[in-house]
Design a protein around this motif. Structure first.
Motif, short mmCIF file in Angstrom:
data_model
loop_
_atom_site.label_atom_id
_atom_site.label_comp_id
_atom_site.label_asym_id
_atom_site.label_seq_id
_atom_site.Cartn_x
_atom_site.Cartn_y
_atom_site.Cartn_z
N GLY A 1 23.73 -1.55 -23.26
CA GLY A 1 24.40 -2.31 -24.30
C GLY A 1 24.81 -1.49 -25.50
O GLY A 1 25.31 -2.04 -26.47
N GLN A 2 24.63 -0.17 -25.44
CA GLN A 2 24.97 0.69 -26.57
C GLN A 2 26.08 1.67 -26.22
O GLN A 2 26.30 1.99 -25.05
N ILE A 3 26.77 2.13 -27.27
CA ILE A 3 27.82 3.13 -27.12
C ILE A 3 27.34 4.44 -27.75
O ILE A 3 26.95 4.47 -28.92
N PHE A 4 27.37 5.49 -26.96
CA PHE A 4 26.97 6.82 -27.42
C PHE A 4 28.22 7.68 -27.53
O PHE A 4 28.85 7.98 -26.52
N LYS A 5 28.60 8.08 -28.73
CA LYS A 5 29.79 8.87 -28.92
C LYS A 5 29.47 10.35 -28.79
O LYS A 5 28.50 10.83 -29.33
N GLY A 6 30.33 11.04 -28.04
CA GLY A 6 30.14 12.47 -27.85
C GLY A 6 30.20 12.84 -26.38
O GLY A 6 30.79 12.13 -25.56
N SER A 7 29.59 13.96 -26.04
CA SER A 7 29.59 14.49 -24.68
C SER A 7 28.18 14.90 -24.32
O SER A 7 27.46 15.47 -25.15
N LEU A 8 27.77 14.61 -23.10
CA LEU A 8 26.41 14.90 -22.66
C LEU A 8 26.42 16.08 -21.70
O LEU A 8 26.96 16.00 -20.59
N HIS A 9 25.86 17.21 -22.14
CA HIS A 9 25.77 18.40 -21.31
C HIS A 9 24.31 18.60 -20.94
O HIS A 9 23.51 19.12 -21.72
N LEU A 10 23.95 18.16 -19.75
CA LEU A 10 22.56 18.16 -19.30
C LEU A 10 22.19 19.52 -18.71
O LEU A 10 22.98 20.14 -17.99
N LYS A 11 20.94 19.96 -18.99
CA LYS A 11 20.49 21.28 -18.53
C LYS A 11 19.12 21.13 -17.87
O LYS A 11 18.32 20.28 -18.26
N GLY A 12 18.87 22.01 -16.93
CA GLY A 12 17.62 21.99 -16.20
C GLY A 12 17.88 21.82 -14.71
O GLY A 12 18.99 21.50 -14.28
N GLU A 13 16.84 22.04 -13.91
CA GLU A 13 17.00 22.00 -12.46
C GLU A 13 15.83 21.27 -11.83
O GLU A 13 14.66 21.56 -12.12
N GLY A 14 16.16 20.32 -10.96
CA GLY A 14 15.12 19.61 -10.22
C GLY A 14 15.00 20.14 -8.80
O GLY A 14 15.52 21.20 -8.46
N THR A 15 14.31 19.38 -7.99
CA THR A 15 14.25 19.65 -6.55
C THR A 15 14.60 18.35 -5.83
O THR A 15 14.61 17.27 -6.43
N ALA A 16 14.89 18.46 -4.54
CA ALA A 16 15.26 17.26 -3.79
C ALA A 16 14.14 16.22 -3.79
O ALA A 16 14.38 15.02 -3.82
N SER A 17 12.89 16.67 -3.77
CA SER A 17 11.77 15.73 -3.79
C SER A 17 11.42 15.27 -5.20
O SER A 17 10.80 14.23 -5.38
N GLN A 18 11.81 16.05 -6.21
CA GLN A 18 11.54 15.71 -7.60
C GLN A 18 12.79 15.98 -8.44
O GLN A 18 12.81 16.90 -9.26
N PRO A 19 13.83 15.19 -8.23
CA PRO A 19 15.06 15.40 -9.00
C PRO A 19 14.88 15.01 -10.45
O PRO A 19 13.95 14.29 -10.82
N ILE A 20 15.77 15.47 -11.29
CA ILE A 20 15.84 15.02 -12.67
C ILE A 20 16.77 13.81 -12.69
O ILE A 20 17.85 13.84 -12.10
N ILE A 21 16.35 12.75 -13.36
CA ILE A 21 17.07 11.49 -13.32
C ILE A 21 17.65 11.16 -14.69
O ILE A 21 16.95 11.25 -15.71
N CYS A 22 18.92 10.78 -14.71
CA CYS A 22 19.56 10.27 -15.92
C CYS A 22 20.09 8.88 -15.60
O CYS A 22 20.96 8.73 -14.72
N SER A 23 19.57 7.86 -16.31
CA SER A 23 19.94 6.50 -15.97
C SER A 23 19.89 5.62 -17.23
O SER A 23 20.06 6.12 -18.35
N ALA A 24 19.67 4.33 -17.06
CA ALA A 24 19.70 3.36 -18.15
C ALA A 24 18.40 2.56 -18.18
O ALA A 24 17.72 2.42 -17.16
N TYR A 25 18.09 2.01 -19.37
CA TYR A 25 16.94 1.11 -19.47
C TYR A 25 17.32 -0.07 -20.34
O TYR A 25 18.32 -0.06 -21.06
#
Length: 527
Positions: free
Chosen positions: A70-94
């Motif tokens: 329900g919120q607007i985030f202005k800008g650009s998101l440059h994500l950094k870091g590395e996961g694994t297939a069994s433990q990926p890094i997750i970017c989602s909503a709540y």
């Protein structure tokens, strides 16, 4: 006793290692109304506030990042870091409500990942970026980037049509995965030995794309092997200046259950903008487009078709698809490199309806098999398709205008052509063997058949003089609603009525598959 103790000790060590990894994983919340970047971000009550805080954080395997709904985030998101297939890094909503929106006017990308792997991005909306909504790329060679999941995202309003160029065709658009970066001079920099494997883009929508492709996966080659096992499925790609969905440099990959609409026709429909395709593969091996719908594709100089098996391909298939109301062809098979013939292309169990809507593109036909620049084909199988042809001008429904090589079989068989245009077939040569098809002109006028520079005016005359179509028929196929061309997969339309000459009369072929367009089992005629 010692054996049992050893097993228990080993299990205990493994469990300790497992929990140690997850103990280092963190969850981060971002709330741009109530958050504060001085918080630790580890709970909704102590959320961070800005995308900049995320941009300055190096995430680790198993980490989770949540933007508040329900919120607007202005800008650009440059994500950094590395996961694994069994433990990926997750970017989602709540939270509750609509997806969080990353609004990126003035920025190249809304979400960007570079030189990394094993990420999941879901339930995010992006708007207003200049070059791409979600961009996953690299800045160097010899990278193997495995496991990406992009799910349930909505990407829209990307770029402007003043900056369209073929050089950016794989690096700009809606959701873009590419072995490239833009480079220091603004031009793309490609890294031919970096590959993407196991990418799945699922249940996403991209629309209002002023750049090139709505959804695209492009890989390089490592040890002469293309990117492996990539999927674009259950997605909608519409209103783009060029292509709907494409993949390049991949193998064992699929475009499936997708809908492409008004690509190559945005922003001025039905004007001729950049032009494009519904869905296609290029430089691919063992790849399939299936259960897709493409319609209202337009073009400027070429293509403007629904589905395409382009050159530099081997063992590619278009099946169980519905292509309609496009300016150009329904489906194509191309060759353009004499040193790399397009090999074993299969087009089967598709319904093509009301294509050839633009007189500038209708000459291609519904089935367009074509070579140029010395290109060659080695094995083209087109069978068990249905075409309703009512092009803007009187031009053949079937255009086999290609040069062939090799020993693989080339056939056009078991197809139904229901036409309102008298020109039915054009053959450049007799290499493609046509047989056991049903042809019918809706107004029952004189039919026209052309073999290079010779023209014939009935199926019987065509059969006698070319030795083609030996078992084919010129008869009403008795199809339910044969002129249907609306949006939405045919359900009852194009089914054969009781008594149709097409029922159980198809020629048995090797490896025909086990079902037709409607899911009916294919009779076993092997015995």
């Amino acid at each position: 006793m010692f054996f049992k103790l050893r097993i228990r000790t080993t299990l205990l060590v493994l469990m300790m290692q497992f929990y140690a990894v997850y103990a280092n994983a963190h969850t981060y919340y971002v709330d741009n109304i109530h958050g504060n970047d001085n918080n630790d971000g580890h709970s909704a009550g102590k959320a961070w506030k800005t995308l900049d805080k995320l941009n300055n954080t190096l995430f680790e395997q198993g980490d989770k990042i949540f933007l508040k709904r329900g919120q607007i985030f202005k800008g650009s998101l440059h994500l950094k870091g590395e996961g694994t297939a069994s433990q990926p890094i997750i970017c989602s909503a709540y939270g509750t409500g609509r997806r969080p929106i990353i609004s990126s006017a003035g920025f190249d990308y809304s979400v960007q990942l570079m030189d990394t792997q094993s990420w999941e991005i879901s339930d995010i909306e992006t708007s207003g970026s200049d070059k791409a909504g979600i961009y996953i790329g690299c800045t160097k060679n010899n990278l193997v980037m495995d496991y990406f999941r992009i799910t349930n995202c909505y990407v829209h309003d990307i770029g402007d049509t003043t900056k369209l160029a073929w050089d950016f065709s794989t690096t700009t658009g809606g959701i873009i995965i590419a072995n490239s970066s833009l480079g220091t001079d603004g031009m793309p920099a490609f890294y031919g030995s970096s590959v993407f494997n196991d990418v799945v883009i699922n249940n996403c929508t991209v629309r209002y794309n002023y750049r090139w492709t709505c959804i695209s996966i492009t890989s390089g080659k490592a040890n002469d092997a293309r990117g492996n096992a990539n999927y674009i499925r259950n997605c909608t790609a519409e209103y783009s200046s060029a292509d709907g969905i494409r993949m390049n440099g991949v193998q064992n990959s699929f475009i499936e259950y997708c809908v492409m609409y008004r690509n190559g026709a945005w922003p001025n429909y039905p004007g001729k903008n950049l032009g494009g395709l519904g869905a296609w593969f290029f430089d691919a091996e063992n790849c399939t487009i299936q259960f897709c719908e493409a319609s209202d594709v337009r073009g400027r100089t070429s293509d403007a078709g629904a589905f395409d098996i382009d050159f530099w391909q081997k063992n590619s298939t278009v099946q169980y698809c519905y292509g309609h109301d496009c300016a150009g062809y329904g489906v194509s098979v191309f060759g353009a490199d004499s040193s790399f013939p397009t090999e074993n292309a299969t087009v089967r169990y598709n319904i093509l309806s009301n294509n050839g809507r633009d007189s500038s593109f209708a000459w291609q036909g519904d089935f367009f098999v074509f070579t140029w620049n010395g290109g060659l084909l080695n094995g083209v199988k087109i069978y068990n398709n249905t075409s309703y042809w009512n092009a803007a001008v009187d031009t053949p429904d079937v255009r086999i205008d290609a040069d062939f090589t090799g020993i693989n079989q080339n056939i056009f068989t078991n197809n139904i052509i229901y036409s309102k245009r008298k020109h039915l077939v054009y053959l450049k040569s007799d290499t493609m063997r046509c047989d056991n098809n049903i042809y019918w002109l809706a107004d029952n006028t004189i039919s026209v058949w052309q073999r290079k520079d010779k023209t014939y005016y009935s199926l019987a005359e065509w059969q006698q003089n070319t030795k083609q179509e030996t078992h084919s028929q010129y008869t009403n196929p008795m199809i339910e609603d044969p002129t249907y061309h609306e949006r939405g997969f045919p359900v009852t339309q194009f089914n054969l009525k009781q008594g149709s000459p097409g029922i159980n009369t198809g020629m048995a072929l090797q490896d025909m598959g086990n079902r037709d367009f409607f899911g009916n089992a294919i009779p076993d005629k092997s015995g």
